[in-house]
Write a protein that holds these residues in place. Structure first.
Motif, PDB file in Angstrom:
ATOM      1  N   UNK A 140      -8.524  11.808 -12.013  1.00  0.00           N
ATOM      2  CA  UNK A 140      -7.201  11.676 -11.413  1.00  0.00           C
ATOM      3  C   UNK A 140      -7.288  11.995  -9.925  1.00  0.00           C
ATOM      4  N   UNK A 141      -6.750  11.061  -9.113  1.00  0.00           N
ATOM      5  CA  UNK A 141      -6.818  11.237  -7.665  1.00  0.00           C
ATOM      6  C   UNK A 141      -5.412  11.448  -7.094  1.00  0.00           C
ATOM      7  N   UNK A 142      -5.385  12.052  -5.901  1.00  0.00           N
ATOM      8  CA  UNK A 142      -4.123  12.319  -5.209  1.00  0.00           C
ATOM      9  C   UNK A 142      -4.054  11.471  -3.942  1.00  0.00           C
ATOM     10  N   UNK A 143      -2.975  10.704  -3.836  1.00  0.00           N
ATOM     11  CA  UNK A 143      -2.772   9.840  -2.673  1.00  0.00           C
ATOM     12  C   UNK A 143      -1.576  10.338  -1.872  1.00  0.00           C
ATOM     13  N   UNK A 144      -1.755  10.470  -0.573  1.00  0.00           N
ATOM     14  CA  UNK A 144      -0.676  10.867   0.334  1.00  0.00           C
ATOM     15  C   UNK A 144      -0.048   9.622   0.927  1.00  0.00           C
ATOM     16  N   UNK A 145       1.262   9.447   0.718  1.00  0.00           N
ATOM     17  CA  UNK A 145       1.971   8.283   1.251  1.00  0.00           C
ATOM     18  C   UNK A 145       2.635   8.650   2.571  1.00  0.00           C
ATOM     19  N   UNK A 146       2.274   7.925   3.623  1.00  0.00           N
ATOM     20  CA  UNK A 146       2.873   8.121   4.941  1.00  0.00           C
ATOM     21  C   UNK A 146       3.809   6.950   5.225  1.00  0.00           C
ATOM     22  N   UNK A 147       5.099   7.224   5.351  1.00  0.00           N
ATOM     23  CA  UNK A 147       6.077   6.157   5.529  1.00  0.00           C
ATOM     24  C   UNK A 147       6.859   6.240   6.832  1.00  0.00           C
ATOM     25  N   UNK A 148       7.162   7.437   7.281  1.00  0.00           N
ATOM     26  CA  UNK A 148       8.098   7.582   8.408  1.00  0.00           C
ATOM     27  C   UNK A 148       7.428   8.243   9.608  1.00  0.00           C
ATOM     28  N   UNK A 149       6.248   7.737   9.968  1.00  0.00           N
ATOM     29  CA  UNK A 149       5.482   8.316  11.079  1.00  0.00           C
ATOM     30  C   UNK A 149       4.914   7.194  11.944  1.00  0.00           C
ATOM     31  N   UNK A 150       4.561   7.563  13.190  1.00  0.00           N
ATOM     32  CA  UNK A 150       3.785   6.632  14.013  1.00  0.00           C
ATOM     33  C   UNK A 150       2.310   7.012  13.890  1.00  0.00           C
ATOM     34  N   UNK A 151       1.439   6.305  14.592  1.00  0.00           N
ATOM     35  CA  UNK A 151      -0.004   6.537  14.414  1.00  0.00           C
ATOM     36  C   UNK A 151      -0.417   7.964  14.792  1.00  0.00           C
ATOM     37  N   UNK A 152      -0.032   8.485  15.968  1.00  0.00           N
ATOM     38  CA  UNK A 152      -0.445   9.868  16.290  1.00  0.00           C
ATOM     39  C   UNK A 152       0.074  10.892  15.281  1.00  0.00           C
ATOM     40  N   UNK A 153       1.323  10.711  14.830  1.00  0.00           N
ATOM     41  CA  UNK A 153       1.882  11.641  13.833  1.00  0.00           C
ATOM     42  C   UNK A 153       1.126  11.544  12.515  1.00  0.00           C
ATOM     43  N   UNK A 154       0.760  10.330  12.148  1.00  0.00           N
ATOM     44  CA  UNK A 154       0.002  10.140  10.901  1.00  0.00           C
ATOM     45  C   UNK A 154      -1.317  10.891  10.961  1.00  0.00           C
ATOM     46  N   UNK A 155      -2.010  10.773  12.072  1.00  0.00           N
ATOM     47  CA  UNK A 155      -3.321  11.416  12.209  1.00  0.00           C
ATOM     48  C   UNK A 155      -3.176  12.945  12.170  1.00  0.00           C
ATOM     49  N   UNK A 156      -2.157  13.457  12.851  1.00  0.00           N
ATOM     50  CA  UNK A 156      -1.935  14.912  12.845  1.00  0.00           C
ATOM     51  C   UNK A 156      -1.612  15.408  11.432  1.00  0.00           C
ATOM     52  N   UNK A 157      -0.804  14.638  10.724  1.00  0.00           N
ATOM     53  CA  UNK A 157      -0.414  15.044   9.367  1.00  0.00           C
ATOM     54  C   UNK A 157      -1.610  15.043   8.426  1.00  0.00           C
ATOM     55  N   UNK A 158      -2.410  13.997   8.500  1.00  0.00           N
ATOM     56  CA  UNK A 158      -3.578  13.914   7.607  1.00  0.00           C
ATOM     57  C   UNK A 158      -4.558  15.040   7.912  1.00  0.00           C
ATOM     58  N   UNK A 159      -4.691  15.395   9.190  1.00  0.00           N
ATOM     59  CA  UNK A 159      -5.591  16.508   9.559  1.00  0.00           C
ATOM     60  C   UNK A 159      -5.225  17.774   8.793  1.00  0.00           C
ATOM     61  N   UNK A 160      -3.921  17.995   8.601  1.00  0.00           N
ATOM     62  CA  UNK A 160      -3.462  19.208   7.914  1.00  0.00           C
ATOM     63  C   UNK A 160      -3.905  19.254   6.448  1.00  0.00           C
ATOM     64  N   UNK A 161      -3.972  18.086   5.818  1.00  0.00           N
ATOM     65  CA  UNK A 161      -4.137  18.074   4.354  1.00  0.00           C
ATOM     66  C   UNK A 161      -5.394  17.354   3.878  1.00  0.00           C
ATOM     67  N   UNK A 162      -6.226  16.870   4.789  1.00  0.00           N
ATOM     68  CA  UNK A 162      -7.307  15.952   4.398  1.00  0.00           C
ATOM     69  C   UNK A 162      -8.246  16.514   3.329  1.00  0.00           C
ATOM     70  N   UNK A 163      -8.466  17.823   3.334  1.00  0.00           N
ATOM     71  CA  UNK A 163      -9.411  18.371   2.350  1.00  0.00           C
ATOM     72  C   UNK A 163      -8.824  18.402   0.938  1.00  0.00           C
ATOM     73  N   UNK A 164      -7.520  18.135   0.813  1.00  0.00           N
ATOM     74  CA  UNK A 164      -6.865  18.239  -0.498  1.00  0.00           C
ATOM     75  C   UNK A 164      -6.407  16.887  -1.060  1.00  0.00           C
TER      76      UNK A 164
END
Length: 217
Positions: A1-25
């Motif tokens: 079972x895998x976990x997918x993070x859905x990014x819907x309401x962000x621009x590219x820089x915000x997306x990258x910052x958000x993924x940085x926070x959670x990428x290991x999980x």
């Protein structure tokens, strides 16, 4: 079972910052349809370049010209591309054919499909990689979810992996995990939390515990 993070309401820089926070999980980053509309496939390319170890899903919700759109998403670095379950069979087959050429995967989004079991059975014979039950934002707003729908497709799908999206939060995750989908897609349940890293870590832990438990039987 895998976990997918859905990014819907962000621009590219915000997306990258958000993924940085959670990428290991997380296992997969979804560039949601609103992001693709606002930013184009550049968003897919930017996120894949920033996080080469994560899989990236381009949520194009393809309805037509499937081979071409899968090709363009693949060129941008998408590992998984979405097509709608309501699309023509020829379109779904065309998406699968192009994805195989490119070494990519196809996820069929069953949003708005009326005969879930019947269509899931049909789509399952077309070589798709994932079949996803999905309660969209507009139905979530009136309290709907896809938990029963997941049980419906799990009972008929023989070849593809199963996925669920729409309104999944920490409180509802145990109910989802019980049905044992292959892919759990979470948006606001992570992105809307004050401590996104903690939310993602807890979800990952719950999913891993269930995977281990299932593996014991």
């Amino acid at each position: 079972m895998e976990l997918q993070l859905a990014l819907d309401l962000v621009n590219i820089p915000e997306a990258i910052e958000l993924v940085k926070e959670v990428e290991e999980h997380i296992d997969i980053v979804e560039i949601g349809t609103p992001v693709v509309i606002n930013e184009g496939l550049h968003a897919v390319k930017a996120v894949k370049e920033a996080f080469p170890n994560l899989k990236v899903l381009a949520d194009l919700k393809i309805m037509d010209a499937a081979g071409y759109e899968v090709m363009k998403a693949s060129e941008a670095g998408a590992d998984i591309i979405t097509i709608l379950g309501t699309a023509e069979d020829m379109s779904i087959k065309g998406a699968v054919e192009e994805a195989k050429k490119q070494g990519k995967k196809i996820l069929v989004d069953m949003i708005a499909v009326k005969d879930l079991a019947g269509r899931a059975k049909e789509v399952d014979t077309m070589g798709v990689d994932y079949i996803c039950v999905h309660t969209g934002y507009d139905l979530q707003a009136v309290g709907k979810n896809s938990f029963e729908d997941l049980q419906t497709i799990k009972s008929v799908v023989k070849n593809a992996k199963t996925a669920i999206a729409g309104g999944i939060k920490l409180e509802t995750l145990p109910e989802v995990i019980k049905v044992n989908p292959d892919l759990v897609i979470v948006g606001g349940g992570i992105t809307g939390q004050a401590d996104k890293k903690a939310a993602a870590a807890k979800m990952q832990q719950m999913i891993k515990e269930q995977t281990v438990t299932v593996g014991l039987f």
